[in-house]
Design a protein around this motif. Structure first.
Motif, PDB file in Angstrom:
ATOM      1  N   THR A   1     -73.659  81.011  55.785  1.00  0.00           N
ATOM      2  CA  THR A   1     -72.527  80.118  55.989  1.00  0.00           C
ATOM      3  C   THR A   1     -71.409  80.665  55.080  1.00  0.00           C
ATOM      4  N   PRO A   2     -71.537  80.925  53.910  1.00  0.00           N
ATOM      5  CA  PRO A   2     -70.424  81.554  52.980  1.00  0.00           C
ATOM      6  C   PRO A   2     -70.031  82.826  53.490  1.00  0.00           C
ATOM      7  N   LEU A   3     -70.972  83.650  54.429  1.00  0.00           N
ATOM      8  CA  LEU A   3     -70.371  85.009  54.664  1.00  0.00           C
ATOM      9  C   LEU A   3     -69.557  84.689  56.265  1.00  0.00           C
ATOM     10  N   GLY A   4     -69.378  83.655  56.590  1.00  0.00           N
ATOM     11  CA  GLY A   4     -68.723  83.497  57.853  1.00  0.00           C
ATOM     12  C   GLY A   4     -69.251  83.316  59.154  1.00  0.00           C
ATOM     13  N   VAL A   5     -70.783  82.975  59.003  1.00  0.00           N
ATOM     14  CA  VAL A   5     -71.620  82.740  60.006  1.00  0.00           C
ATOM     15  C   VAL A   5     -71.662  81.436  60.312  1.00  0.00           C
ATOM     16  N   GLU A   6     -71.465  80.929  61.416  1.00  0.00           N
ATOM     17  CA  GLU A   6     -71.541  79.605  61.791  1.00  0.00           C
ATOM     18  C   GLU A   6     -72.871  79.298  62.774  1.00  0.00           C
ATOM     19  N   THR A   7     -73.417  78.121  62.605  1.00  0.00           N
ATOM     20  CA  THR A   7     -74.919  78.047  63.233  1.00  0.00           C
ATOM     21  C   THR A   7     -74.600  76.553  63.971  1.00  0.00           C
ATOM     22  N   GLN A   8     -74.960  76.902  65.276  1.00  0.00           N
ATOM     23  CA  GLN A   8     -75.000  75.605  66.224  1.00  0.00           C
ATOM     24  C   GLN A   8     -76.295  75.437  66.644  1.00  0.00           C
ATOM     25  N   TYR A   9     -76.900  74.371  66.534  1.00  0.00           N
ATOM     26  CA  TYR A   9     -78.205  73.973  67.105  1.00  0.00           C
ATOM     27  C   TYR A   9     -77.933  73.388  68.168  1.00  0.00           C
ATOM     28  N   THR A  10     -79.134  73.902  69.243  1.00  0.00           N
ATOM     29  CA  THR A  10     -79.000  73.554  70.683  1.00  0.00           C
ATOM     30  C   THR A  10     -80.594  72.995  70.860  1.00  0.00           C
ATOM     31  N   GLU A  11     -80.683  72.783  72.158  1.00  0.00           N
ATOM     32  CA  GLU A  11     -81.840  72.066  72.843  1.00  0.00           C
ATOM     33  C   GLU A  11     -82.992  73.321  72.676  1.00  0.00           C
ATOM     34  N   THR A  12     -82.347  74.564  72.946  1.00  0.00           N
ATOM     35  CA  THR A  12     -83.279  75.551  73.012  1.00  0.00           C
ATOM     36  C   THR A  12     -83.423  76.363  71.979  1.00  0.00           C
ATOM     37  N   GLY A  13     -82.494  76.363  70.923  1.00  0.00           N
ATOM     38  CA  GLY A  13     -82.475  77.359  69.770  1.00  0.00           C
ATOM     39  C   GLY A  13     -81.145  77.352  69.065  1.00  0.00           C
ATOM     40  N   VAL A  14     -80.722  78.302  68.464  1.00  0.00           N
ATOM     41  CA  VAL A  14     -79.347  78.192  67.736  1.00  0.00           C
ATOM     42  C   VAL A  14     -78.470  79.360  68.279  1.00  0.00           C
TER      43      VAL A  14
END
Length: 267
Positions: free
Chosen positions: A254-267
């Motif tokens: 996250t501090p390196l600028g990568v945003e994660t969004q969790y979904t029903e099938t993965g990220v």
């Protein structure tokens, strides 16, 4: 000869499915067998430990050769010791040089009947499986988590269950926690308080189980995305929350600028 490595000119936008988690696959196979499940574990890892474990369960032979698969040796030794029957389990020449006394001593203390076929303290092993007595056991917390996991997975099948005390510093906590969480998926109640893990005698419940993709493999894609602004990669097969400790990679990037969004099938 020299090589020059250049980043892509454009952001990466793609979807892919990562390989299955080896750690979950190897545990799920044992838990599936302990529950006498009519279902097959889905999305298994394609690794030596998983392949030889699958082969062992599919075979009607009482001589099991796990080659160089160390996890399979430890998990299957505990599993076979707790199941009625007689087996010989062996491995490659290198495997026969890898010590297994710690696990064998622990299983014997819990009521197992295991003999060394060759050199004392090393495979091959002759196992006369039966319902183990169980009870209280103390191990150093810095031993391999595979020894601890092997004992915990068969603990519900013991007459007295298992009270396992881990003395000193406990290493590989995420893998022990993974084992406990997976046991709960199969209907087992287990308590871990401080240095003591308690598992009462109880029955496993068969479930339909699909192995999660490997968060360790996901880490390389997080690295790529951090170097290529504007990239979007969908990694299917990952879960949130996850039993894998490596799932924290999402927080680390996250501090390196990568945003994660969790979904029903993965990220």
């Amino acid at each position: 000869m020299s090589y020059q490595i250049m980043p892509p000119a454009q952001p990466v936008i793609m979807e892919l499915r990562l390989p299955a988690s080896k750690s979950i696959s190897n545990r799920a196979l044992i838990l599936n067998a302990l529950s006498d499940s009519p279902y097959q574990v889905e999305n298994l890892s394609d690794c030596d430990d998983t392949r030889v474990t699958v082969a062992a369960f599919r075979s009607d032979k009482h001589h099991i050769d796990i080659g160089a698969a160390g996890t399979a040796m430890r998990f299957l030794t505990a599993y076979l010791a707790s199941r009625k029957g007689e087996w010989t389990i062996t491995g490659s020449a290198r495997m026969q040089q890898r010590p297994i006394r710690l696990l064998v001593d622990a299983l014997r203390q819990l009521g197992a009947e295991i003999e060394y076929v060759g050199t004392e303290g090393f495979p091959p092993l002759k196992i006369k499986g039966r319902k183990l007595t169980g009870g209280a056991l103390t191990l150093e917390g810095n031993v391999s988590s595979q020894y601890i996991s092997a004992l915990l997975m068969i603990a519900p099948c013991m007459k007295e269950g298992l009270t396992l005390t881990l003395s000193g510093e406990i290493i590989s906590k995420p893998y022990i926690e993974m084992t406990i969480q997976l046991m709960r998926r199969y209907g087992i109640s287990a308590e871990w308080n401080g240095s003591v893990v308690r598992v009462a005698s109880q029955r496993y419940t068969p479930v339909i189980f699909q192995v999660e993709s490997d968060w360790s493999a996901a880490s390389y894609w997080y690295e790529i995305i951090s170097l290529l602004p504007g990239s979007i990669v969908e990694l299917s097969g990952l879960q949130h929350p996850s039993t894998q400790g490596d799932a924290r990679i999402a927080e680390f990037f996250t501090p390196l600028g990568v945003e994660t969004q969790y979904t029903e099938t993965g990220v």
